[in-house]
Motif scaffolding. Structure first.
Motif, mmCIF file in Angstrom:
data_model
loop_
_atom_site.group_PDB
_atom_site.id
_atom_site.type_symbol
_atom_site.label_atom_id
_atom_site.label_comp_id
_atom_site.label_asym_id
_atom_site.label_seq_id
_atom_site.Cartn_x
_atom_site.Cartn_y
_atom_site.Cartn_z
ATOM 1 N N VAL A 156 0.834 -1.205 0.000
ATOM 2 C CA VAL A 156 0.000 0.000 0.000
ATOM 3 C C VAL A 156 0.866 1.251 0.000
ATOM 4 C CG1 VAL A 156 -1.669 1.318 1.346
ATOM 5 C CG2 VAL A 156 -1.967 -1.146 1.081
ATOM 6 N N ALA A 157 1.921 1.258 0.830
ATOM 7 C CA ALA A 157 2.797 2.431 0.890
ATOM 8 C C ALA A 157 3.488 2.677 -0.454
ATOM 9 C CB ALA A 157 3.833 2.242 1.995
ATOM 10 N N LEU A 158 4.002 1.632 -1.072
ATOM 11 C CA LEU A 158 4.685 1.801 -2.362
ATOM 12 C C LEU A 158 3.707 2.156 -3.474
ATOM 13 C CD1 LEU A 158 7.198 -1.190 -2.187
ATOM 14 C CD2 LEU A 158 7.694 1.239 -1.885
ATOM 15 N N ALA A 159 2.492 1.629 -3.412
ATOM 16 C CA ALA A 159 1.499 1.973 -4.433
ATOM 17 C C ALA A 159 1.114 3.440 -4.342
ATOM 18 C CB ALA A 159 0.264 1.087 -4.268
ATOM 19 N N VAL A 160 0.955 3.946 -3.126
ATOM 20 C CA VAL A 160 0.651 5.375 -2.956
ATOM 21 C C VAL A 160 1.801 6.220 -3.485
ATOM 22 C CG1 VAL A 160 0.254 7.183 -1.240
ATOM 23 C CG2 VAL A 160 -0.908 4.986 -1.024
ATOM 24 N N LEU A 161 3.038 5.764 -3.261
ATOM 25 C CA LEU A 161 4.197 6.498 -3.778
ATOM 26 C C LEU A 161 4.222 6.495 -5.302
ATOM 27 C CD1 LEU A 161 6.946 7.932 -3.362
ATOM 28 C CD2 LEU A 161 7.982 5.647 -3.258
ATOM 29 N N LEU A 162 3.986 5.351 -5.918
ATOM 30 C CA LEU A 162 4.042 5.250 -7.374
ATOM 31 C C LEU A 162 2.840 5.892 -8.049
ATOM 32 C CD1 LEU A 162 5.398 1.620 -7.882
ATOM 33 C CD2 LEU A 162 6.641 3.771 -8.076
ATOM 34 N N ASP A 163 1.795 6.155 -7.301
ATOM 35 C CA ASP A 163 0.637 6.817 -7.888
ATOM 36 C C ASP A 163 0.880 8.302 -8.121
ATOM 37 O OD1 ASP A 163 -2.078 6.604 -8.821
ATOM 38 O OD2 ASP A 163 -2.700 7.729 -7.042
ATOM 39 N N ARG A 164 1.943 8.837 -7.531
ATOM 40 C CA ARG A 164 2.310 10.242 -7.733
ATOM 41 C C ARG A 164 3.291 10.358 -8.898
ATOM 42 N NH1 ARG A 164 1.043 13.208 -3.091
ATOM 43 N NH2 ARG A 164 0.338 11.905 -1.352
ATOM 44 N N ARG A 165 3.341 11.527 -9.489
ATOM 45 C CA ARG A 165 4.249 11.776 -10.603
ATOM 46 C C ARG A 165 5.575 12.315 -10.057
ATOM 47 N NH1 ARG A 165 1.940 11.576 -15.568
ATOM 48 N NH2 ARG A 165 -0.347 11.528 -15.670
ATOM 49 N N PHE A 166 6.668 11.673 -10.467
ATOM 50 C CA PHE A 166 7.994 12.147 -10.094
ATOM 51 C C PHE A 166 8.981 11.637 -11.129
ATOM 52 C CE2 PHE A 166 7.261 8.150 -7.926
ATOM 53 C CZ PHE A 166 8.414 7.407 -8.182
ATOM 54 N N PRO A 167 10.121 12.281 -11.283
ATOM 55 C CA PRO A 167 11.095 11.842 -12.288
ATOM 56 C C PRO A 167 11.598 10.433 -11.982
ATOM 57 C CG PRO A 167 11.576 14.078 -11.531
ATOM 58 C CD PRO A 167 10.515 13.549 -10.632
ATOM 59 N N GLY A 168 11.640 9.591 -12.999
ATOM 60 C CA GLY A 168 12.107 8.224 -12.830
ATOM 61 C C GLY A 168 11.070 7.271 -12.281
ATOM 62 N N ARG A 169 9.790 7.615 -12.388
ATOM 63 C CA ARG A 169 8.754 6.750 -11.830
ATOM 64 C C ARG A 169 8.704 5.409 -12.562
ATOM 65 N NH1 ARG A 169 2.350 8.167 -11.807
ATOM 66 N NH2 ARG A 169 2.744 8.079 -14.054
ATOM 67 N N GLY A 170 8.893 5.428 -13.876
ATOM 68 C CA GLY A 170 8.875 4.174 -14.620
ATOM 69 C C GLY A 170 10.004 3.238 -14.205
ATOM 70 N N LEU A 171 11.204 3.791 -14.013
ATOM 71 C CA LEU A 171 12.337 2.975 -13.574
ATOM 72 C C LEU A 171 12.100 2.434 -12.171
ATOM 73 C CD1 LEU A 171 15.201 1.890 -13.999
ATOM 74 C CD2 LEU A 171 16.063 4.100 -13.130
ATOM 75 N N ALA A 172 11.570 3.286 -11.287
ATOM 76 C CA ALA A 172 11.285 2.832 -9.922
ATOM 77 C C ALA A 172 10.248 1.722 -9.912
ATOM 78 C CB ALA A 172 10.804 4.016 -9.077
ATOM 79 N N ARG A 173 9.232 1.834 -10.748
ATOM 80 C CA ARG A 173 8.208 0.793 -10.810
ATOM 81 C C ARG A 173 8.803 -0.529 -11.298
ATOM 82 N NH1 ARG A 173 2.982 2.359 -14.149
ATOM 83 N NH2 ARG A 173 3.084 4.008 -12.567
ATOM 84 N N THR A 174 9.682 -0.467 -12.294
ATOM 85 C CA THR A 174 10.310 -1.688 -12.806
ATOM 86 C C THR A 174 11.179 -2.349 -11.749
ATOM 87 O OG1 THR A 174 10.313 -0.744 -15.030
ATOM 88 C CG2 THR A 174 11.782 -2.615 -14.621
ATOM 89 N N LEU A 175 11.955 -1.557 -11.021
ATOM 90 C CA LEU A 175 12.827 -2.113 -9.982
ATOM 91 C C LEU A 175 12.022 -2.718 -8.836
ATOM 92 C CD1 LEU A 175 15.621 0.628 -9.829
ATOM 93 C CD2 LEU A 175 15.734 -1.625 -10.921
ATOM 94 N N LEU A 176 10.907 -2.107 -8.494
ATOM 95 C CA LEU A 176 10.097 -2.620 -7.394
ATOM 96 C C LEU A 176 9.352 -3.892 -7.773
ATOM 97 C CD1 LEU A 176 8.663 0.717 -5.944
ATOM 98 C CD2 LEU A 176 10.361 -0.786 -4.890
ATOM 99 N N ILE A 177 9.065 -4.072 -9.056
ATOM 100 C CA ILE A 177 8.373 -5.279 -9.501
ATOM 101 C C ILE A 177 9.326 -6.464 -9.616
ATOM 102 C CG2 ILE A 177 7.112 -6.288 -11.459
ATOM 103 C CD1 ILE A 177 5.897 -3.582 -11.974
ATOM 104 N N SER A 178 10.609 -6.207 -9.847
ATOM 105 C CA SER A 178 11.566 -7.269 -10.164
ATOM 106 C C SER A 178 11.658 -8.383 -9.126
ATOM 107 C CB SER A 178 12.951 -6.662 -10.420
ATOM 108 O OG SER A 178 13.386 -5.931 -9.286
ATOM 109 N N PRO A 179 11.535 -8.147 -7.800
ATOM 110 C CA PRO A 179 11.612 -9.286 -6.862
ATOM 111 C C PRO A 179 10.557 -10.353 -7.101
ATOM 112 C CG PRO A 179 11.917 -7.237 -5.675
ATOM 113 C CD PRO A 179 11.519 -6.864 -7.064
ATOM 114 N N PHE A 180 9.395 -9.963 -7.600
ATOM 115 C CA PHE A 180 8.331 -10.943 -7.842
ATOM 116 C C PHE A 180 8.668 -11.868 -9.009
ATOM 117 C CE2 PHE A 180 4.005 -12.154 -9.357
ATOM 118 C CZ PHE A 180 3.606 -12.816 -8.207
ATOM 119 N N LEU A 181 9.626 -11.464 -9.858
ATOM 120 C CA LEU A 181 10.005 -12.269 -11.008
ATOM 121 C C LEU A 181 11.119 -13.264 -10.695
ATOM 122 C CD1 LEU A 181 10.025 -9.410 -13.683
ATOM 123 C CD2 LEU A 181 8.128 -10.897 -13.011
ATOM 124 N N VAL A 182 11.684 -13.190 -9.487
ATOM 125 C CA VAL A 182 12.753 -14.102 -9.095
ATOM 126 C C VAL A 182 12.145 -15.406 -8.601
ATOM 127 C CG1 VAL A 182 14.733 -14.415 -7.554
ATOM 128 C CG2 VAL A 182 14.229 -12.148 -8.486
#
Length: 317
Positions: A109-135
């Motif tokens: 929930v905390a990370l989703a609220v963070l990613l719901d806001r616009r900030f520089p590098g949001r796409g990269l941050a979203r990709t990095l945060l998703i990567s553990p689920f792919l391991v």
């Protein structure tokens, strides 16, 4: 013959509209036949082994004593419910599932609220945060045991040394916390994606009205956003709990159920009875009880989730 007295050009000039032709029922039925081999293969791979498991659960069958198989009825199930190790494994299963789901959902929930806001590098941050689920879970368990929790070379101990903590063997001293940490690392991205989908589907008119009325960010989240996300949170909790009940890889790679039986959950206990003790009958009974309990818990959770999504009670359907 006069032009005005000429007969109609064709039979359709005076006839009404033709009725729509219905496709033959046999052709419609044949379209479903290509799925039959896939369905049959799915039944062979999933249901047929379960049928053999149920049959074996009523027998005394040990691979170390070939030829001694005989029918024992419900004796294996009686042994399951009187087994102290089984009760301890059940409590460990509940503990691991509850702790992992709670922490993973809170972080999600905390990370989703963070990613719901616009900030520089949001796409990269979203990709990095998703990567553990792919391991893969086995790789994640081995990675955390050797590269993170190792008492000599681990990154966690290296970071802890900055604060005066030296050489802690986290896996042996804190086995449950170590396993939960890896599972939370794996499942937080899953929870985050579900909650983020809910946040991005929230009507903006309600949020703008709250800001106009003078509500602050925390009040808006507490009284508007969080109740709206309730359905998505419940969905994430349900799906995560169903998958976490089957946790085996991380425990096998990190603790092997120890120290003692501290991290022995139901799947790992079934593995011990089947592949270390070679007791096929007892392990089959354990598996049937685990599947039955999981199905009952999932059915109750799905019923509650259906009620939450539709807003109807059991008497309204």
């Amino acid at each position: 013959m006069a032009v005005g007295s000429l007969p109609p050009a064709g039979p359709t000039a005076t006839a009404g509209p033709l009725p729509a032709r219905r496709p033959p029922r046999r052709a419609a039925g044949r379209r479903g036949w290509p799925l039959a081999p896939a369905l049959l293969w799915l039944v062979v791979l999933t249901q047929l082994p379960f049928v053999f498991t149920v049959v074996f659960s009523f027998q005394s069958r040990n691979l170390l004593r070939p030829g001694s198989e005989h029918w024992v009825g419900l004796a294996n199930y009686t042994n399951v419910f009187t087994d102290n190790v089984f009760r301890a494994a059940l409590l460990t299963e509940i503990e691991l599932t509850v702790l992992t789901v709670a922490f993973a959902m809170a972080l999600g929930v905390a990370l989703a609220v963070l990613l719901d806001r616009r900030f520089p590098g949001r796409g990269l941050a979203r990709t990095l945060l998703i990567s553990p689920f792919l391991v893969m879970p086995a790789v994640a368990g081995l990675l955390w045991k050797t590269a993170m929790f190792d008492p000599v070379f681990g990154l966690v101990n290296y970071t802890a040394s900055w604060f005066g903590v030296q050489g802690t063997d986290f896996v042996n001293h804190f086995p449950v916390a170590s396993v939960v940490t890896v599972l939370v690392w794996e499942w937080t991205p899953f929870m985050m994606l579900i909650v983020l989908a809910g946040l991005q589907s929230q009507p903006t008119e309600i949020l703008e009205a709250a800001r106009v009325d003078g509500a602050g960010p925390w009040a808006t989240f507490r009284w508007i956003t969080l109740p709206y996300l309730r359905r998505y949170i419940e969905l994430g909790v349900l799906l995560g709990a169903i998958h976490l009940v089957n946790t085996f890889d991380v425990i096998y790679m990190m603790t092997q159920g120890g120290p003692g039986t501290r991290t022995t959950n139901l799947p790992y206990y079934i593995y011990q009875r089947a592949f270390l003790g070679f007791d096929v009958g007892q392990s089959s009974a354990l598996g049937v009880v685990t599947v039955a309990g999981t199905l009952v818990a999932a059915a109750l959770a799905l019923r509650l989730l259906f009620t939450a999504f539709t807003g109807t009670g059991a008497g309204d359907r």
